[in-house]
Scaffold this motif. Structure first.
Motif, PDB file in Angstrom:
ATOM      1  N   MET A  27      78.176  -3.259   8.799  1.00  0.00           N
ATOM      2  CA  MET A  27      79.236  -2.284   8.498  1.00  0.00           C
ATOM      3  C   MET A  27      78.772  -1.362   7.370  1.00  0.00           C
ATOM      4  N   TYR A  28      78.142  -1.952   6.379  1.00  0.00           N
ATOM      5  CA  TYR A  28      77.638  -1.177   5.236  1.00  0.00           C
ATOM      6  C   TYR A  28      76.553  -0.208   5.705  1.00  0.00           C
ATOM      7  N   ASP A  29      75.705  -0.698   6.613  1.00  0.00           N
ATOM      8  CA  ASP A  29      74.678   0.171   7.194  1.00  0.00           C
ATOM      9  C   ASP A  29      75.342   1.369   7.889  1.00  0.00           C
ATOM     10  N   ALA A  61      77.471   5.930  -3.572  1.00  0.00           N
ATOM     11  CA  ALA A  61      77.491   5.872  -5.042  1.00  0.00           C
ATOM     12  C   ALA A  61      76.931   4.539  -5.528  1.00  0.00           C
ATOM     13  N   ASN A  62      77.205   3.483  -4.767  1.00  0.00           N
ATOM     14  CA  ASN A  62      76.683   2.171  -5.131  1.00  0.00           C
ATOM     15  C   ASN A  62      75.154   2.153  -5.041  1.00  0.00           C
ATOM     16  N   ARG A  63      74.620   2.756  -3.977  1.00  0.00           N
ATOM     17  CA  ARG A  63      73.159   2.817  -3.852  1.00  0.00           C
ATOM     18  C   ARG A  63      72.556   3.590  -5.024  1.00  0.00           C
ATOM     19  N   GLY A  64      73.208   4.691  -5.394  1.00  0.00           N
ATOM     20  CA  GLY A  64      72.705   5.487  -6.519  1.00  0.00           C
ATOM     21  C   GLY A  64      72.697   4.675  -7.805  1.00  0.00           C
ATOM     22  N   PHE A  65      73.781   3.924  -8.020  1.00  0.00           N
ATOM     23  CA  PHE A  65      73.851   3.065  -9.216  1.00  0.00           C
ATOM     24  C   PHE A  65      72.686   2.073  -9.227  1.00  0.00           C
ATOM     25  N   LEU A  66      72.490   1.395  -8.093  1.00  0.00           N
ATOM     26  CA  LEU A  66      71.444   0.368  -8.055  1.00  0.00           C
ATOM     27  C   LEU A  66      70.080   0.979  -8.359  1.00  0.00           C
ATOM     28  N   GLN A  67      69.833   2.156  -7.800  1.00  0.00           N
ATOM     29  CA  GLN A  67      68.526   2.786  -8.036  1.00  0.00           C
ATOM     30  C   GLN A  67      68.354   3.132  -9.519  1.00  0.00           C
ATOM     31  N   ILE A  84      69.668 -10.468  -4.495  1.00  0.00           N
ATOM     32  CA  ILE A  84      70.408 -11.322  -3.552  1.00  0.00           C
ATOM     33  C   ILE A  84      71.531 -10.495  -2.924  1.00  0.00           C
ATOM     34  N   GLY A  85      71.603 -10.532  -1.573  1.00  0.00           N
ATOM     35  CA  GLY A  85      72.543  -9.657  -0.856  1.00  0.00           C
ATOM     36  C   GLY A  85      71.888  -8.305  -0.649  1.00  0.00           C
ATOM     37  N   THR A  86      70.629  -8.403  -0.234  1.00  0.00           N
ATOM     38  CA  THR A  86      69.731  -7.262  -0.074  1.00  0.00           C
ATOM     39  C   THR A  86      70.316  -6.140   0.772  1.00  0.00           C
ATOM     40  N   GLY A  87      70.895  -6.507   1.917  1.00  0.00           N
ATOM     41  CA  GLY A  87      71.369  -5.511   2.873  1.00  0.00           C
ATOM     42  C   GLY A  87      70.247  -5.035   3.779  1.00  0.00           C
ATOM     43  N   ILE A  88      70.644  -4.324   4.810  1.00  0.00           N
ATOM     44  CA  ILE A  88      69.678  -3.732   5.736  1.00  0.00           C
ATOM     45  C   ILE A  88      68.936  -2.637   4.975  1.00  0.00           C
ATOM     46  N   VAL A 110      66.861 -11.665  -0.925  1.00  0.00           N
ATOM     47  CA  VAL A 110      67.572 -12.815  -0.348  1.00  0.00           C
ATOM     48  C   VAL A 110      68.808 -12.298   0.378  1.00  0.00           C
ATOM     49  N   ASP A 111      69.017 -12.745   1.599  1.00  0.00           N
ATOM     50  CA  ASP A 111      70.245 -12.388   2.314  1.00  0.00           C
ATOM     51  C   ASP A 111      70.536 -13.520   3.298  1.00  0.00           C
ATOM     52  N   ASN A 112      71.809 -13.683   3.640  1.00  0.00           N
ATOM     53  CA  ASN A 112      72.149 -14.736   4.597  1.00  0.00           C
ATOM     54  C   ASN A 112      72.371 -14.188   6.000  1.00  0.00           C
ATOM     55  N   ALA A 137      68.747 -17.060   2.687  1.00  0.00           N
ATOM     56  CA  ALA A 137      69.465 -18.097   1.943  1.00  0.00           C
ATOM     57  C   ALA A 137      70.829 -17.543   1.582  1.00  0.00           C
ATOM     58  N   ASP A 138      71.662 -18.423   1.075  1.00  0.00           N
ATOM     59  CA  ASP A 138      73.048 -18.055   0.800  1.00  0.00           C
ATOM     60  C   ASP A 138      73.304 -18.064  -0.696  1.00  0.00           C
ATOM     61  N   LEU A 139      73.905 -16.989  -1.167  1.00  0.00           N
ATOM     62  CA  LEU A 139      74.253 -16.881  -2.594  1.00  0.00           C
ATOM     63  C   LEU A 139      75.116 -18.060  -3.042  1.00  0.00           C
ATOM     64  N   ARG A 140      75.901 -18.602  -2.115  1.00  0.00           N
ATOM     65  CA  ARG A 140      76.796 -19.705  -2.491  1.00  0.00           C
ATOM     66  C   ARG A 140      76.033 -20.976  -2.812  1.00  0.00           C
ATOM     67  N   LEU A 165      72.590  -8.157  -8.017  1.00  0.00           N
ATOM     68  CA  LEU A 165      73.672  -8.569  -7.120  1.00  0.00           C
ATOM     69  C   LEU A 165      74.469  -7.308  -6.790  1.00  0.00           C
ATOM     70  N   GLY A 166      73.983  -6.573  -5.792  1.00  0.00           N
ATOM     71  CA  GLY A 166      74.608  -5.304  -5.438  1.00  0.00           C
ATOM     72  C   GLY A 166      75.633  -5.493  -4.337  1.00  0.00           C
ATOM     73  N   ALA A 167      76.884  -5.257  -4.660  1.00  0.00           N
ATOM     74  CA  ALA A 167      77.961  -5.289  -3.669  1.00  0.00           C
ATOM     75  C   ALA A 167      77.942  -6.560  -2.830  1.00  0.00           C
TER      76      ALA A 167
HETATM   77  C1  LIG Z   1      77.461  -4.459   1.140  1.00  0.00           C
HETATM   78  S1  LIG Z   1      75.848  -5.098   1.444  1.00  0.00           S
HETATM   79  C2  LIG Z   1      75.025  -4.629  -0.063  1.00  0.00           C
HETATM   80  C3  LIG Z   1      73.576  -4.290   0.131  1.00  0.00           C
HETATM   81  C4  LIG Z   1      72.848  -3.884  -1.142  1.00  0.00           C
HETATM   82  N1  LIG Z   1      72.780  -4.989  -2.086  1.00  0.00           N
HETATM   83  C5  LIG Z   1      73.521  -2.715  -1.793  1.00  0.00           C
HETATM   84  O1  LIG Z   1      74.303  -2.936  -2.738  1.00  0.00           O
HETATM   85  O2  LIG Z   1      73.303  -1.580  -1.368  1.00  0.00           O
HETATM   86  C6  LIG Z   1      76.142  -6.852   1.146  1.00  0.00           C
HETATM   87  C7  LIG Z   1      74.996  -7.732   1.595  1.00  0.00           C
HETATM   88  O3  LIG Z   1      75.255  -9.044   1.105  1.00  0.00           O
HETATM   89  C8  LIG Z   1      74.953  -9.980   2.125  1.00  0.00           C
HETATM   90  N2  LIG Z   1      75.732 -11.183   1.876  1.00  0.00           N
HETATM   91  C9  LIG Z   1      77.065 -11.356   1.993  1.00  0.00           C
HETATM   92  N3  LIG Z   1      77.417 -12.612   1.658  1.00  0.00           N
HETATM   93  C10 LIG Z   1      76.260 -13.244   1.307  1.00  0.00           C
HETATM   94  C11 LIG Z   1      75.949 -14.560   0.880  1.00  0.00           C
HETATM   95  N4  LIG Z   1      76.909 -15.490   0.742  1.00  0.00           N
HETATM   96  N5  LIG Z   1      74.653 -14.880   0.634  1.00  0.00           N
HETATM   97  C12 LIG Z   1      73.669 -13.964   0.782  1.00  0.00           C
HETATM   98  N6  LIG Z   1      73.900 -12.691   1.195  1.00  0.00           N
HETATM   99  C13 LIG Z   1      75.176 -12.337   1.452  1.00  0.00           C
HETATM  100  C14 LIG Z   1      75.322  -9.268   3.411  1.00  0.00           C
HETATM  101  O4  LIG Z   1      74.646  -9.839   4.525  1.00  0.00           O
HETATM  102  C15 LIG Z   1      74.870  -7.852   3.109  1.00  0.00           C
HETATM  103  O5  LIG Z   1      73.532  -7.663   3.502  1.00  0.00           O
END
Ligand SMILES: C[S@@+](CC[C@H](N)C(=O)[O-])C[C@H]1O[C@@H](n2cnc3c(N)ncnc32)[C@H](O)[C@@H]1O
Length: 275
Positions: A27-29, A61-67, A84-88, A110-112, A137-140, A165-167
């Protein structure tokens, strides 16, 4: 966990991408104008956009912040990143921003979500000298993240690391104990490490809009939990928060004059140092 090769790709078996269930990563993609999404993701994203048309600009705006934040932290000399939560992959991934400042910077992603991993090799493209790895792997389960061989191989935890930890923390409801997860990760990092955090908020949304957006994500693979500025600030307890503090993402050290309404964007960002 499935047996995996060094890129986090499942070995010897196909990955079920569950295209019929909306995934936050896809969805974010879609918000960012990417093509790595399925009809169910687009439909859900369109429903979220119908409730809050600013989702798209918030994602940008979130991508800009992270950069900006990654460049800033790399400018402080930090050359290893745990994202962690890399995204596509999208424009301006962490390794690109970091390596623009420090070409030897290393990044463990890292992404799940399996679809993120299917794009892992695209992340490897680039001319940087630094190494990157992608891990499923999972952030949890932060202990499992920290124990991953890729972390041991690429990151020296005796030296400062930037935890990105972006979004993503807003996909952990309170019962997943996001503060404990964060503490476990930060406790494993050396003094001088930095946290780069962005987190969704409903502080500026009418309750009806918030409920519609929440309803869309309740039917996705992960719920979306917006948190207030005070709640996001509380995640940083015990850390030294860099100026300008916890602000909406366009207001964090902007490169140019922020647009009107920048102070009401539904995502907070902050960078903080572990003393
Ligand atoms: C909204 S995207 C953010 C991508 C990037 N970090 C950014 O801020 O542009 C959230 C990402 O977190 C991942 N994610 C969500 N829950 C997660 C979890 N429990 N463990 C690891 N990754 C997770 C999703 O698969 C998705 O790729």
């Amino acid at each position: 966990m499935d047996q995996q090769d060094g890129w986090g790709t499942d070995v010897g078996q196909s990955v079920d991408l569950r295209p019929e269930v909306p995934h936050p990563a896809r969805m974010y993609d879609y918000y960012l104008g990417g093509k790595d999404n399925f009809p169910a993701d687009r439909e859900a994203a369109e429903r979220a956009l119908a409730a809050n048309p600013e989702f798209r600009s918030t994602a940008r705006a979130n991508r800009g912040f992270l950069q900006r934040a990654v460049r800033h932290v790399a400018g402080l000399g930090i050359d290893q990143f745990l994202d962690i939560g890399t995204g596509i992959p999208s424009a301006g991934n962490t390794h690109e921003s970091a390596q623009a400042v420090l070409p030897h910077a290393t990044v463990v992603y890292v992404d799940n979500d399996p679809i993120v991993l299917t794009h892992a090799r695209a992340l490897m493209a680039g001319t940087g000298l630094g190494r990157t790895a992608v891990l499923r792997a999972d952030l949890r389960d932060p202990t499992a993240v920290l124990a991953a061989p890729e972390v041991a191989e690429l990151l020296d935890l005796d030296r400062p690391v930037a935890l990105v930890l972006g979004a993503v923390l807003h996909f952990l409801p309170d019962e997943d104990e996001p503060a404990r997860v964060l503490r476990t990760l930060l406790d494993a990092l050396a003094p001088g490490s930095h946290l780069i955090l962005s987190h969704g908020t409903a502080d500026f949304l009418p309750a009806e809009v918030r409920d519609r957006v929440t309803g869309v994500y309740d039917r996705a693979t992960a719920p979306l939990v917006g948190r207030s500025r005070a709640e996001v600030r509380a995640f940083l307890d015990g850390l030294e928060i860099l100026e300008p503090g916890v602000v909406t993402v366009p207001l964090w050290r902007p490169d140019a004059e922020p647009a009107a309404g920048a102070d009401r964007v539904s995502m907070y960002g902050a960078v903080a140092r572990r003393p």
